[in-house]
Write an enzyme that holds these catalytic residues in place. Structure first.
Site, PDB file in Angstrom:
ATOM      1  N   GLU A  93     -38.499 -12.623 -38.406  1.00 17.92           N
ATOM      2  CA  GLU A  93     -39.122 -13.908 -38.068  1.00 17.92           C
ATOM      3  C   GLU A  93     -38.163 -15.093 -38.170  1.00 17.92           C
ATOM      4  O   GLU A  93     -38.232 -16.021 -37.362  1.00 17.92           O
ATOM      5  CB  GLU A  93     -40.347 -14.158 -38.968  1.00 17.92           C
TER       6      GLU A  93
ATOM      7  N   GLU B  59     -45.518  -5.747 -40.963  1.00 22.29           N
ATOM      8  CA  GLU B  59     -46.584  -6.227 -41.859  1.00 22.29           C
ATOM      9  C   GLU B  59     -47.825  -5.341 -41.758  1.00 22.29           C
ATOM     10  O   GLU B  59     -48.498  -5.080 -42.752  1.00 22.29           O
ATOM     11  CB  GLU B  59     -46.910  -7.690 -41.537  1.00 22.29           C
TER      12      GLU B  59
ATOM     13  N   GLY C 102     -44.729  -8.838 -37.507  1.00 23.98           N
ATOM     14  CA  GLY C 102     -46.115  -8.454 -37.735  1.00 23.98           C
ATOM     15  C   GLY C 102     -46.308  -6.942 -37.673  1.00 23.98           C
ATOM     16  O   GLY C 102     -47.219  -6.401 -38.294  1.00 23.98           O
TER      17      GLY C 102
ATOM     18  N   ALA D 237     -45.813  -9.955 -33.847  1.00 24.97           N
ATOM     19  CA  ALA D 237     -46.871 -10.782 -33.272  1.00 24.97           C
ATOM     20  C   ALA D 237     -46.517 -11.020 -31.808  1.00 24.97           C
ATOM     21  O   ALA D 237     -45.359 -10.883 -31.415  1.00 24.97           O
ATOM     22  CB  ALA D 237     -46.938 -12.101 -34.023  1.00 24.97           C
TER      23      ALA D 237
HETATM   24  C1  3H9 Z   1     -44.113 -12.274 -35.985  1.00 28.50           C
HETATM   25  O1  3H9 Z   1     -44.331 -11.099 -35.943  1.00 28.50           O
HETATM   26  C2  3H9 Z   1     -44.875 -13.219 -36.866  1.00 28.50           C
HETATM   27  C3  3H9 Z   1     -45.719 -12.527 -37.916  1.00 28.50           C
HETATM   28  O2  3H9 Z   1     -44.998 -12.405 -39.119  1.00 28.50           O
HETATM   29  C4  3H9 Z   1     -46.917 -13.375 -38.297  1.00 28.50           C
HETATM   30  C5  3H9 Z   1     -48.055 -13.347 -37.398  1.00 28.50           C
HETATM   31  C6  3H9 Z   1     -49.247 -14.065 -37.977  1.00 28.50           C
HETATM   32  N1  3H9 Z   1     -44.031 -10.944 -28.210  1.00 28.50           N
HETATM   33  O3  3H9 Z   1     -36.213  -7.543 -25.741  1.00 28.50           O
HETATM   34  P1  3H9 Z   1     -36.676  -6.743 -24.607  1.00 28.50           P
HETATM   35  C7  3H9 Z   1     -41.163  -8.898 -24.479  1.00 28.50           C
HETATM   36  S1  3H9 Z   1     -42.950 -13.008 -35.013  1.00 28.50           S
HETATM   37  C8  3H9 Z   1     -44.146 -11.081 -26.876  1.00 28.50           C
HETATM   38  O4  3H9 Z   1     -36.072  -6.981 -23.278  1.00 28.50           O
HETATM   39  P2  3H9 Z   1     -35.624  -4.358 -25.817  1.00 28.50           P
HETATM   40  C9  3H9 Z   1     -39.872  -9.505 -23.972  1.00 28.50           C
HETATM   41  O5  3H9 Z   1     -40.015 -10.874 -23.726  1.00 28.50           O
HETATM   42  C10 3H9 Z   1     -42.318 -11.669 -34.030  1.00 28.50           C
HETATM   43  N2  3H9 Z   1     -43.293 -10.493 -26.008  1.00 28.50           N
HETATM   44  O6  3H9 Z   1     -36.641  -5.170 -24.928  1.00 28.50           O
HETATM   45  C11 3H9 Z   1     -39.632  -8.695 -22.720  1.00 28.50           C
HETATM   46  O7  3H9 Z   1     -40.469  -9.203 -21.713  1.00 28.50           O
HETATM   47  P3  3H9 Z   1     -40.002  -9.189 -20.195  1.00 28.50           P
HETATM   48  C12 3H9 Z   1     -41.387 -10.792 -34.772  1.00 28.50           C
HETATM   49  C13 3H9 Z   1     -42.308  -9.745 -26.518  1.00 28.50           C
HETATM   50  O8  3H9 Z   1     -36.012  -2.948 -25.711  1.00 28.50           O
HETATM   51  C14 3H9 Z   1     -40.136  -7.316 -23.108  1.00 28.50           C
HETATM   52  O9  3H9 Z   1     -41.029  -7.506 -24.204  1.00 28.50           O
HETATM   53  N3  3H9 Z   1     -40.834  -9.811 -33.894  1.00 28.50           N
HETATM   54  C15 3H9 Z   1     -42.146  -9.583 -27.885  1.00 28.50           C
HETATM   55  O10 3H9 Z   1     -34.229  -4.781 -25.519  1.00 28.50           O
HETATM   56  C16 3H9 Z   1     -39.055  -6.358 -23.525  1.00 28.50           C
HETATM   57  O11 3H9 Z   1     -38.251  -6.981 -24.528  1.00 28.50           O
HETATM   58  C17 3H9 Z   1     -39.697 -10.031 -33.208  1.00 28.50           C
HETATM   59  O12 3H9 Z   1     -39.073 -11.055 -33.347  1.00 28.50           O
HETATM   60  C18 3H9 Z   1     -43.072 -10.206 -28.755  1.00 28.50           C
HETATM   61  N4  3H9 Z   1     -42.996 -10.066 -30.097  1.00 28.50           N
HETATM   62  O13 3H9 Z   1     -35.904  -4.853 -27.305  1.00 28.50           O
HETATM   63  C19 3H9 Z   1     -39.226  -8.940 -32.292  1.00 28.50           C
HETATM   64  N5  3H9 Z   1     -41.067  -8.784 -28.105  1.00 28.50           N
HETATM   65  O14 3H9 Z   1     -39.757  -7.750 -19.864  1.00 28.50           O
HETATM   66  C20 3H9 Z   1     -38.891  -9.500 -30.950  1.00 28.50           C
HETATM   67  C21 3H9 Z   1     -40.591  -8.468 -26.889  1.00 28.50           C
HETATM   68  O15 3H9 Z   1     -41.114  -9.832 -19.478  1.00 28.50           O
HETATM   69  N6  3H9 Z   1     -38.535  -8.476 -30.010  1.00 28.50           N
HETATM   70  N7  3H9 Z   1     -41.323  -9.041 -25.935  1.00 28.50           N
HETATM   71  O16 3H9 Z   1     -38.736 -10.010 -20.176  1.00 28.50           O
HETATM   72  C22 3H9 Z   1     -37.342  -7.842 -30.003  1.00 28.50           C
HETATM   73  O17 3H9 Z   1     -36.521  -8.033 -30.876  1.00 28.50           O
HETATM   74  C23 3H9 Z   1     -37.053  -6.902 -28.885  1.00 28.50           C
HETATM   75  O18 3H9 Z   1     -37.891  -7.244 -27.820  1.00 28.50           O
HETATM   76  C24 3H9 Z   1     -37.266  -5.399 -29.214  1.00 28.50           C
HETATM   77  C25 3H9 Z   1     -37.127  -4.573 -27.916  1.00 28.50           C
HETATM   78  C26 3H9 Z   1     -36.203  -4.958 -30.212  1.00 28.50           C
HETATM   79  C27 3H9 Z   1     -38.641  -5.152 -29.767  1.00 28.50           C
END
Ligand code: 3H9
Length: 698
Positions: free
Chosen positions: A125, A105, A102, A63
């Site tokens: 999450e 999902e 998400g 999400a």
């Molecule tokens: C969810 O999904 C809830 C659902 O179950 C229900 C919904 C109803 N959103 O980490 P990085 C940005 S909860 C917005 O440096 P990497 C991050 O801030 C979510 N922004 O890259 C950064 O921005 P900036 C569950 C996001 O390659 C840029 O992207 N998912 C999100 O080292 C690059 O990120 C997670 O918890 C996001 N979801 O790692 C996954 N994700 O460049 C969270 C990233 O401006 N994300 N950004 O600083 C991660 O674990 C890592 O970002 C990922 C990439 C592994 C994907």
């Protein structure tokens, strides 16, 4: 037509591609785009099967976290997922990169999933203080069974494609991903394979329905380390709904749990920490586009506890290391400890059996500083005195290759001063790792007066590469973390003189969520170090001195502020210590009073926050969130409290300033007077967060 999601047709296969950099998060636009394209593909009589895939570096990573806490925008993710699952034509998720939250999902609502071999799939999450809110807790147990689902949902760590294949989460490992997905759809169509809607398939739940202990045992194992956290328990409950209720009811209950957590203080703190960590990698005041220097080899000076731990961190990330000592004996000892550490981890199953040998092969142990010549980054982890550091940096000037970044791992010494011993101060900075360096994630990157922007970017980039969390700080005694910790140390010591006991102080601190209190920490580090340093400087600390005079140096002597049974690290309160404190106070003519837990908490935390305010005023940290990152990843600050500065905002800065003024008078300690910045923010009714917002807007 959507800007961020496109539908193309390759003969009878519709390809839906999400393209929303950087990580294809499910913003309202992406949700709307997927819905529109799936509907269009279903409506197109020429399309017989559908692939859902992503452009860029990853499948949908979850999400859009920035949307949480804001008014919801249509379409809801669950509505998009129902549309996918209800499609009469097969929908296949073709995954690369990370399918998280998400994102997974979405994939679970598809009828089939395929992935490239490097892909990772997970529901992280809980790490944001949440539970999966779009069917993840209901569909994943139906895909892989409740045991693995609990592990993934309550633990939050992703699994790789091979494990996903083994457990039925994906059907095939493909090349591609889009082309692999397309080939898979063609195969489905040729075989006329029936659709598999996870919501309708309870087969993998049968065993746990018959014997609920399968589920409860998995939950007990996964929640063991969840002290103080709400989300892992709520997430486990939600997986239980899959076993106990029909799909639709489980989905409804999951949603209720999700909404409750989204609004919780814990999740707000954890989401804040997620962005704080990423913000910390952006260096204030460095020209945009500044590039990292290449780092193909690192040299580490010193194979002691710190040097060895740092070398392990680099080898863990596949970076070749030259490990340099002054003598064969020290080198052999250092290498031996590293090998043992890795072997112990492999024996526990933490790393593959062949990893220790592979990692050792990345480390070249040599004697003599003249061997630094082929390193792009040199990290010095030698004895912690200015004279020794200066000598080492003087030699580095002679032997290091031009352009190599020269870093000191000092925990408090002045880097400007160290830089003066070279002719290349622009290459000198601090990289302060925390002990044990192969485990702790924080690396304070110390920017000295003359540090070049690209040297700084190099340090931050390589720190991230080796899975550390970098925080850029300025030069001052103890930098951010230890400087704040010193304030806590001072108060904890004073509390003993007023009537509190070590175990009372430590209990308050650990109840707050810190892994250890100051006295147990002192016992672990060794009390003799401070004692010797006090002696050298002619300073007294009567209780700590009395302990050391009685041979109580901490864990290593089996006695310190606590006693320890042979071979155990459990701190046991010791009546002898109480007696020793009483005697010391009597000797000094001090009166004991009852000190409340509330006072202890305030005097442990507020002086640190006050110091944090000074650190911000002096520009030692650029943002309050950088200070929080230091505490979260260097000192085990509980993630659900966001960090000291975030927590201070939740308590209220006026209250904190008032209490500091009160303790300054009450305990006759002017150092507790609120810092000018804290006073100002308190008077204006503002928060530390308001500073960050203002600097972003500027
Ligand atoms: C969810 O999904 C809830 C659902 O179950 C229900 C919904 C109803 N959103 O980490 P990085 C940005 S909860 C917005 O440096 P990497 C991050 O801030 C979510 N922004 O890259 C950064 O921005 P900036 C569950 C996001 O390659 C840029 O992207 N998912 C999100 O080292 C690059 O990120 C997670 O918890 C996001 N979801 O790692 C996954 N994700 O460049 C969270 C990233 O401006 N994300 N950004 O600083 C991660 O674990 C890592 O970002 C990922 C990439 C592994 C994907």
């Amino acid at each position: 037509m959507s800007e961020v999601v496109k539908l193309e047709r390759h003969d009878e296969v519709g390809i839906v591609t999400v393209n929303s950099p950087p990580v294809n998060a499910l913003s309202a636009a992406v949700r709307g785009g997927i819905l529109e394209c799936i509907k269009a593909a279903v409506a197109d009589p020429a399309i017989k099967g559908i692939v859902l895939t992503c452009a860029g570096r990853t499948f949908i990573a979850g999400a859009d976290i920035t949307e949480f806490g804001k008014p919801p925008k249509a379409p809801a993710l669950n509505d998009v997922l129902s549309e996918i699952e209800n499609s009469p034509k097969p929908v296949v998720a073709a995954i690369h990169g990370t399918a998280l939250g998400g994102g997974l999902e979405v994939a679970l609502a598809c009828h089939f999933r395929v992935a490239v071999k490097e892909a990772k799939l997970g529901l992280p999450e809980v790490k944001l203080g949440l539970l999966p809110g779009a069917g993840g807790t209901q569909r994943l147990p139906r895909a892989v069974g409740p045991e693995l689902a609990v592990k993934m949902i309550v633990g939050g760590d992703p699994i790789g494609a091979a494990e996903a294949l083994k457990n039925g989460l994906i059907e095939e490992i493909v090349e591609g991903p889009a082309s692999g997905g397309e080939a898979f759809v063609r195969k489905l169509l040729a075989e006329k394979r029936p659709l598999r809607r996870l919501r309708d398939d309870d087969s993998k739940l049968a065993a746990a329905k018959a014997d609920r202990s399968i589920f409860t045992n998995a939950v007990a194992a996964m929640t063991k380390k969840s002290r103080g956290l709400e989300a892992p328990f709520a997430a486990a409950d939600a997986v239980g709904y899959a076993i106990d209720f029909p799909f639709d009811e489980g989905l409804k209950k999951e949603r209720e749990g999700f909404l409750k957590l989204v609004a919780s203080d814990q999740s707000k703190a954890q989401r804040y920490a997620f962005f704080a960590e990423r913000e910390a990698a952006k260096i204030a005041g460095v020209p945009e586009g500044t590039k990292s220097r290449p780092v193909n080899r690192v040299a580490i000076l010193g194979a002691g506890t710190m040097g060895g731990g740092i070398a392990m961190s680099f080898a863990n990330a596949g970076v070749p290391v030259t490990l340099i000592e002054t003598g064969e004996e020290q080198l052999k000892r250092g290498l031996g400890i590293m090998q043992k550490n890795w072997e112990a981890t492999a024996a526990r199953g933490g790393i593959p059996a062949d990893a220790p040998a592979k990692r050792m092969a990345l480390i070249t142990g040599v004697v003599g500083i003249e061997n630094v010549g082929d390193a792009d980054l040199v990290i010095e982890a030698v004895f912690e005195t200015m004279a020794v550091k200066k000598e080492v940096f003087g030699k580095l000037d002679q032997f290091a290759k031009p352009g190599a970044v020269l870093a000191s791992n000092t925990s408090y010494l002045n880097i400007d001063e160290i830089a003066k011993s070279t002719k290349r101060p622009q290459d000198v900075l601090g990289m302060h790792f925390f002990s044990p360096a192969n485990v702790m994630k924080l690396c304070e990157i110390v920017r000295a007066d003359k540090t070049a922007p690209d040297a700084l970017v190099t340090a931050v980039t390589i720190a991230r590469k080796i899975a550390k969390v970098p925080a850029v700080v300025g030069v001052c005694d103890g930098f951010v973390g230890n400087r704040m910790l010193a304030q806590r140390g001072k108060q904890s010591e004073k509390l003993l003189f007023e009537g509190a006991l070590p175990q009372q102080v430590d209990a308050v601190v650990t109840k707050f969520g810190m892994p250890m209190g100051p006295f147990a920490m002192g016992d672990l580090a060794g009390l003799d170090i401070g004692w010797r340093s006090r002696k050298d400087r002619g300073i007294k600390s009567e209780i700590a001195d009395a302990l050391c005079e009685a041979g109580r140096f901490g864990q290593k002597t089996g006695k310190g502020y606590y006693k320890y049974e042979a071979g155990s690290r459990s701190a046991l309160p010791d009546p002898e210590v109480e007696k020793l404190i009483d005697e010391t106070l009597a000797r000094l003519g001090r009166k004991k009073r009852a000190v409340s837990d509330e006072e202890i908490l305030e005097r442990m935390m507020y002086p640190m926050i006050n110091e944090g305010a000074k650190i911000l005023e002096e520009g030692i940290a650029a943002r309050p969130s950088d200070i929080d990152v230091v505490w979260l990843y260097g000192y085990g600050w509980p993630i659900y409290r966001g960090g000291p500065m975030f927590w201070a905002d939740t308590v209220g800065l006026k209250h904190i300033a008032d209490r500091l003024s009160f303790y300054a008078k009450e305990t006759n300690d002017p150092s507790l007077e609120p810092a000018p910045l804290l006073k100002k923010l308190a008077a204006e009714g503002k928060t530390f967060a308001s500073l960050a917002a203002a600097s972003k807007a500027a």
